[in-house]
Design a protein around this motif. Structure first.
Motif, PDB file in Angstrom:
ATOM      1  N   ARG A 129       1.859   1.244   9.416  1.00  0.00           N
ATOM      2  CA  ARG A 129       0.469   1.508   8.877  1.00  0.00           C
ATOM      3  C   ARG A 129       0.630   3.004   7.946  1.00  0.00           C
ATOM      4  O   ARG A 129      -0.884   3.388   7.332  1.00  0.00           O
ATOM      5  N   ILE A 130       1.519   3.773   8.210  1.00  0.00           N
ATOM      6  CA  ILE A 130       1.397   5.153   7.581  1.00  0.00           C
ATOM      7  C   ILE A 130       1.255   5.013   5.830  1.00  0.00           C
ATOM      8  O   ILE A 130       2.116   4.554   5.420  1.00  0.00           O
ATOM      9  N   PRO A 131       0.154   5.762   5.546  1.00  0.00           N
ATOM     10  CA  PRO A 131       0.076   5.706   4.033  1.00  0.00           C
ATOM     11  C   PRO A 131       1.176   6.578   3.378  1.00  0.00           C
ATOM     12  O   PRO A 131       1.667   7.534   3.777  1.00  0.00           O
ATOM     13  N   PRO A 132       1.540   6.096   1.987  1.00  0.00           N
ATOM     14  CA  PRO A 132       2.461   7.045   1.270  1.00  0.00           C
ATOM     15  C   PRO A 132       1.686   8.434   1.008  1.00  0.00           C
ATOM     16  O   PRO A 132       0.582   8.475   0.807  1.00  0.00           O
ATOM     17  N   ALA A 133       2.658   9.463   1.171  1.00  0.00           N
ATOM     18  CA  ALA A 133       2.070  10.708   1.000  1.00  0.00           C
ATOM     19  C   ALA A 133       1.719  11.050  -0.706  1.00  0.00           C
ATOM     20  O   ALA A 133       2.238  10.342  -1.524  1.00  0.00           O
TER      21      ALA A 133
END
Length: 394
Positions: free
Chosen positions: A390-394
């Motif tokens: 679920r980590i959003p792109p930086a």
């Protein structure tokens, strides 16, 4: 392994997922109780008086550590941290101009810097042992390097701080012994995680910490020095604990490994270190090692199928330290994202500056490090993997 017992002894697992055991593991309840009980004792009695009351237990700390690594209590020094323990051994060696130190590409910068210091001060040489195709020390290459009569010391970590292989330390030790070369082992990531037997390894010296896989308090470590070597080494620093003033012009150094200690120490942490060693022995280091390897293997399998994630671990035998990179986020961003989850997930980052030789060889700048212990579970690993997806792109 009695996982339920391990987790019951670790109350923090109810509110967080701790995968930073290679940094500082969660202390089990029996260790916390020993430490806090002594702090309360100091508050009631005074520091010196409390320590005197605990003299038998303080002596037992040496016996507990000795049992943990199969040594003699007289071969153990308890020192304020593993770095200083390692330093006390290294700087006591009579290294001279032209002497060669052999180390591995997985060497920790905190150890490599002293090599460079003595290179500048005394003219010693440093040579890095080549790796084999699996990323661990090449035993044939090591054997060839040991044929050089100028090699005075072999020094390396059993497991690198940024993951990598578990070095074949018993074979390494046998080669060093056959060549008559001193072997200093950094076991900071090994003690408490895997069985460490100095008799089987054949190392002459070993340094380790309390706070990592051994699950003891911070600010405490220990040094093992083989008895036959100990009396031939004069510590770089002496005080009235390590030595005795005989006359205004002479002193004598004590005969056991406590010559590498100094008088003042954190008594509560020292007792906690002993309690941590007793706890590890009671649980069984070998069963914990098997559990750690199983969990770490499961984590590597789960990470390998996440898009954009690359597992960075090497070695025929891998440890509980699992390192990986994320294509869309830095290691620091991954750490911060996981720490922000509803149930906090603790991981750490390992950077170029701490293991420069290895990182340089593999063209890495930083890696995310999830270090597993026996009290962790498959469900905790699943939670971390789900959070990473679920980590959003930086």
């Amino acid at each position: 392994m009695n996982i339920e017992r391990l987790r019951a002894d670790t109350p923090a697992v109810e509110h967080l997922i701790h995968f930073n055991n290679a940094g500082a593991a969660l202390m089990p309840r029996p260790v916390v109780e020993v430490v806090t009980a002594h702090l309360q004792r100091e508050a009631r009695l005074g520091g010196y008086e409390a320590a005197a009351q605990q003299t038998p237990d303080l002596n037992n700390v040496y016996s507990s550590i000795a049992r943990l690594i199969n040594a003699d209590p007289d071969e153990i020094a308890v020192i304020e941290n593993a770095t200083r323990a390692w330093d006390m051994a290294f700087y006591s060696l009579p290294l001279r101009a032209g002497d060669v130190i052999l180390t591995s590409s997985t060497e920790y910068a905190g150890n490599y810097i002293p090599y460079l210091q003595l290179k500048q001060q005394r003219g010693i040489e440093i040579r890095v042992i080549p790796n084999d195709e699996q990323g661990q020390v090449s035993l044939p290459a090591l054997k060839a390097l040991l044929e050089n009569e100028r090699v005075a010391l072999l020094s390396l970590p059993v497991i690198a701080t940024n993951g990598g292989p578990v070095q074949p330390i018993e074979q390494i030790g046998a080669l060093a012994r056959a060549a008559g070369v001193l072997f200093l082992l950094d076991a900071c990531q090994g003690v408490g995680q895997m069985p460490i037997d100095v008799q089987k390894i054949g190392c002459h010296m070993l340094a380790a910490t309390s706070r990592k896989y051994l699950r003891g308090p911070r600010g405490m470590g220990f040094l093992y020095v083989e008895k036959s070597l100990c009396q031939n080494l004069e510590p770089a620093f002496l005080d009235l604990h390590a030595a005795t003033l005989q006359t205004p012009d002479s002193f004598s150094i004590r005969g056991d490994a406590r010559r590498f200690e100094n008088w003042e120490c954190n008594v509560a942490a020292k007792l906690g270190l002993g309690a941590a060693a007793d706890y590890a022995l009671a649980q069984g280091v070998e069963p914990m090692w098997q559990q750690i390897q199983q969990l770490a293997g499961y984590l590597r399998e789960r990470l390998a199928v996440i898009p954009g994630v690359t597992v960075q671990d090497l070695g025929a035998l891998k440890s509980g330290i699992v390192t990986f990179t994320h294509h869309g986020n830095s290691a620091l961003q991954v750490q911060q994202w996981l720490a922000a989850q509803a149930k906090r997930i603790n991981v750490s980052t390992s950077t170029f500056s701490s293991t420069m030789l290895d990182m340089q060889q593999r063209d890495l700048v930083a890696v995310s490090r999830a270090s597993i212990h026996a009290y962790n579970t498959d469900a905790e690993i699943d939670a971390m993997v789900a959070a990473l997806t679920r980590i959003p792109p930086a």
